[in-house]
Motif scaffolding. Structure first.
Motif, PDB file in Angstrom:
ATOM      1  N   MET A  79       8.425  -6.032  -3.460  1.00 28.39           N
ATOM      2  CA  MET A  79       7.937  -4.858  -3.462  1.00 28.39           C
ATOM      3  C   MET A  79       7.880  -3.790  -2.315  1.00 28.39           C
ATOM      4  N   THR A  80       8.313  -2.528  -1.995  1.00 31.84           N
ATOM      5  CA  THR A  80       8.041  -2.287  -0.834  1.00 31.84           C
ATOM      6  C   THR A  80       8.064  -0.797  -0.871  1.00 31.84           C
ATOM      7  N   LYS A  81       8.279   0.003   0.197  1.00 27.46           N
ATOM      8  CA  LYS A  81       7.452   1.883   0.330  1.00 27.46           C
ATOM      9  C   LYS A  81       8.733   2.281   0.930  1.00 27.46           C
ATOM     10  N   ASN A  82       9.256   3.587  -0.484  1.00 21.96           N
ATOM     11  CA  ASN A  82      10.527   4.205   0.351  1.00 21.96           C
ATOM     12  C   ASN A  82       9.575   4.942   2.047  1.00 21.96           C
ATOM     13  N   PRO A  83      10.437   4.537   2.744  1.00 22.85           N
ATOM     14  CA  PRO A  83       9.656   5.558   3.717  1.00 22.85           C
ATOM     15  C   PRO A  83      10.303   7.084   3.325  1.00 22.85           C
ATOM     16  N   GLU A  84      10.645   7.555   2.762  1.00 24.74           N
ATOM     17  CA  GLU A  84      11.350   9.109   2.787  1.00 24.74           C
ATOM     18  C   GLU A  84      10.488   9.863   2.406  1.00 24.74           C
ATOM     19  N   THR A  85      10.260   9.038   0.666  1.00 22.26           N
ATOM     20  CA  THR A  85      10.265   9.786  -0.172  1.00 22.26           C
ATOM     21  C   THR A  85       8.145   9.194  -0.031  1.00 22.26           C
ATOM     22  N   GLY A  86       7.629   7.988   0.025  1.00 25.51           N
ATOM     23  CA  GLY A  86       6.421   7.338  -0.614  1.00 25.51           C
ATOM     24  C   GLY A  86       5.812   6.783  -1.502  1.00 25.51           C
ATOM     25  N   ASP A  87       7.407   6.829  -2.015  1.00 30.27           N
ATOM     26  CA  ASP A  87       7.637   6.065  -3.663  1.00 30.27           C
ATOM     27  C   ASP A  87       7.616   4.612  -3.628  1.00 30.27           C
ATOM     28  N   ILE A  88       7.213   3.675  -4.145  1.00 27.04           N
ATOM     29  CA  ILE A  88       6.696   2.341  -4.498  1.00 27.04           C
ATOM     30  C   ILE A  88       8.120   1.795  -5.294  1.00 27.04           C
ATOM     31  N   TRP A  89       8.515   1.338  -4.792  1.00 26.09           N
ATOM     32  CA  TRP A  89      10.165   0.633  -5.254  1.00 26.09           C
ATOM     33  C   TRP A  89      10.100  -0.944  -4.729  1.00 26.09           C
ATOM     34  N   ILE A  90      10.549  -1.411  -6.337  1.00 26.66           N
ATOM     35  CA  ILE A  90      10.335  -3.088  -6.584  1.00 26.66           C
ATOM     36  C   ILE A  90      11.889  -3.602  -7.233  1.00 26.66           C
ATOM     37  N   PHE A 108       1.017  -1.405   0.345  1.00 23.91           N
ATOM     38  CA  PHE A 108      -0.117   0.307  -0.109  1.00 23.91           C
ATOM     39  C   PHE A 108       0.761   1.584  -0.413  1.00 23.91           C
ATOM     40  N   ASP A 109       0.379   2.281  -0.982  1.00 23.75           N
ATOM     41  CA  ASP A 109       1.066   3.185  -0.452  1.00 23.75           C
ATOM     42  C   ASP A 109       0.702   5.121   0.433  1.00 23.75           C
ATOM     43  N   GLU A 150      21.813   6.284  -1.279  1.00 29.85           N
ATOM     44  CA  GLU A 150      21.499   7.640  -0.939  1.00 29.85           C
ATOM     45  C   GLU A 150      20.470   8.351  -1.984  1.00 29.85           C
ATOM     46  N   GLY A 151      19.609   8.685  -1.942  1.00 27.39           N
ATOM     47  CA  GLY A 151      18.553   9.493  -3.558  1.00 27.39           C
ATOM     48  C   GLY A 151      18.419   7.712  -4.022  1.00 27.39           C
ATOM     49  N   ASP A 152      18.221   7.990  -4.927  1.00 26.99           N
ATOM     50  CA  ASP A 152      17.809   6.610  -6.029  1.00 26.99           C
ATOM     51  C   ASP A 152      19.523   6.115  -6.274  1.00 26.99           C
ATOM     52  N   LYS A 153      19.925   6.381  -6.006  1.00 28.42           N
ATOM     53  CA  LYS A 153      21.592   5.802  -6.173  1.00 28.42           C
ATOM     54  C   LYS A 153      21.778   4.459  -4.926  1.00 28.42           C
ATOM     55  N   VAL A 154      22.210   3.415  -5.298  1.00 33.60           N
ATOM     56  CA  VAL A 154      22.550   1.950  -4.676  1.00 33.60           C
ATOM     57  C   VAL A 154      24.658   2.950  -4.180  1.00 33.60           C
ATOM     58  N   ASN A 161      13.923  -1.277  -9.413  1.00 32.29           N
ATOM     59  CA  ASN A 161      12.827  -0.205 -10.671  1.00 32.29           C
ATOM     60  C   ASN A 161      12.105   0.602  -9.012  1.00 32.29           C
ATOM     61  N   ILE A 162      12.352   1.644  -9.282  1.00 35.22           N
ATOM     62  CA  ILE A 162      10.892   2.585  -8.353  1.00 35.22           C
ATOM     63  C   ILE A 162       9.690   3.292  -9.805  1.00 35.22           C
ATOM     64  N   ILE A 163       8.915   2.551  -8.965  1.00 33.13           N
ATOM     65  CA  ILE A 163       7.421   3.209 -10.350  1.00 33.13           C
ATOM     66  C   ILE A 163       7.010   3.548  -9.982  1.00 33.13           C
ATOM     67  N   LYS A 164       6.522   4.207 -11.509  1.00 28.03           N
ATOM     68  CA  LYS A 164       6.375   5.678 -11.785  1.00 28.03           C
ATOM     69  C   LYS A 164       5.040   5.140 -12.695  1.00 28.03           C
ATOM     70  N   LYS A 165       4.198   6.529 -12.988  1.00 25.79           N
ATOM     71  CA  LYS A 165       2.376   6.326 -13.599  1.00 25.79           C
ATOM     72  C   LYS A 165       2.546   5.519 -14.924  1.00 25.79           C
TER      73      LYS A 165
END
Length: 372
Positions: A226-237, A160-161, A329-333, A249-253
């Motif tokens: 699949m998990t929610k990024n607690p900082e941004t609220g984005d869904i990561w898979i 859930f987001d 860090e942000g969207d970087k591993v 990947n970060i899920i985008k509409k």
């Protein structure tokens, strides 16, 4: 109940860090010295999903078709499951609580279902409530079609987001040249629903009468994390690639993640799938693994119980049988570390409401990680 304590010493693995996207600037994070892995729930075969109830109990899905309630050291089987199509990678899969579970009692789970006219099965999503150790008020919210007797790539994780939308994944069911790039077909997609199974009015393909209106992204292969990024609220898979090319990947509409037109992997035979790793209009992974680790389960660490892990991403490895910690860090591993080496096939990892990390290992059970 059997109890097994393993003291596991953690060491840093810096090789292969450059295999992922956007990981050129490696950063050394502080190292945790030791932790104890306490086998909390034993005698599990393939513990696919787990959800934590407000009273401290854990709901556990066994792929073969059992829903278990673990509380006070005892396992109780929950009855009333629908028929489970247990074939290959299919079976009883993920489980998740409604964000307002304490008020409404809804649980959600994915499973392989034979429902439909065709032989075989496909991934389904159901919600239900539990009363007297049995499922009641069962509602089938989504059933992918058509069924197939192929045993691979059912997905499936649930999240859930922050807006209360329900996301879940379905793999491309071994039909890579048919399903993932076609929004008229199920498979190889991330789906988004309202909590009652209805279609959100702003889903990206609702205006296309020929499209599956529950689709949120496409061009996916077989997402099992699949998990929610607690900082941004984005869904990561994360998703299984072929040989090489597992991705985060970060899920985008409405986004297209490219499978199989672009990939960093190759066929298991060693032959190429495509010579392209990028194309206009297709998303790039924020990280990919080469060699593949066969990722399953993922969670962000937000707990103060692991100070040097806070903000990190934990991912299970089926192939190499360890838990991987990734510094983000942000969207970087920017960092990778192996934990629990040779523990077995890590199927899932979750952070519980008590702040501890729980790791599900095939053929063993669920471990609770306790910092020393």
């Amino acid at each position: 109940m059997k109890k097994s304590i393993f003291l596991l010493y953690i060491f840093v693995v810096m090789n292969n860090i450059s295999c992922g996207q956007k990981t050129d600037n490696d950063v050394q994070l502080p190292k945790e010295n030791t932790f104890t892995a306490d086998l909390l729930v034993d005698d599990l075969e393939i513990p696919w999903g787990m959800a934590f109830l407000p009273d401290g109990a854990i709901l556990i899905t066994e792929k073969a078709g059992e829903l278990l309630l673990f509380k006070d050291g005892l396992k109780t089987q929950i009855s009333g499951l629908p028929n489970i199509y247990n074939r290959g990678q299919g079976g009883l899969l993920d489980i998740e609580l409604h964000p307002n579970y304490e008020d409404n009692g809804w649980i959600y789970f994915t499973y392989a279902s034979e429902e439909g006219e065709e032989k075989g099965g496909h991934t389904a999503l159901m919600r239900a409530k539990i009363e007297n150790n049995s499922l009641i008020n069962k509602e089938l919210l989504y059933k992918a079609s058509p069924n197939t007797t192929k045993g691979q790539h059912f997905g499936s994780r649930i999240e859930f987001d922050d807006q209360g939308f329900l996301f879940f994944s379905i793999g491309e069911r071994g039909e890579r040249d048919i399903n993932p790039q076609n929004i008229q077909l199920d498979g190889g997609k991330i789906y988004r629903l309202n909590d009652d199974g209805s279609i959100p009015a702003d889903n990206p393909f609702v205006a296309d009468a020929t499209a599956k209106s529950a689709i949120y992204t496409y061009g996916n292969r077989n997402p099992q994390g699949m998990t929610k990024n607690p900082e941004t609220g984005d869904i990561w898979i994360h998703e299984h690639g072929p040989q090489g090319g597992d991705e985060i990947n970060i899920i985008k509409k409405g986004a297209n993640y490219g499978w199989p037109l672009i990939t960093y992997g190759i066929n298991y035979s060693g032959t190429p799938i495509t010579d392209k790793t990028e194309m206009e209009g297709m998303e790039q992974p924020i990280h990919y693994w080469d060699p593949s680790i066969a990722p399953s389960g993922m969670t962000f660490v937000t707990s103060d119980k692991y100070p040097t892990w806070k903000g990190n991403l934990l991912v299970g490895s089926l192939s190499f049988q360890y838990l991987e910690r990734l510094g983000i860090e942000g969207d970087k591993v920017v960092y990778r570390e192996k934990l629990m080496e040779d523990i077995g096939r890590v199927r899932n990892v979750r952070q519980g409401p008590d702040g501890y990390i729980y790791v599900a290992v095939e053929g063993k059970g669920i471990y609770k990680l306790i910092p020393n």
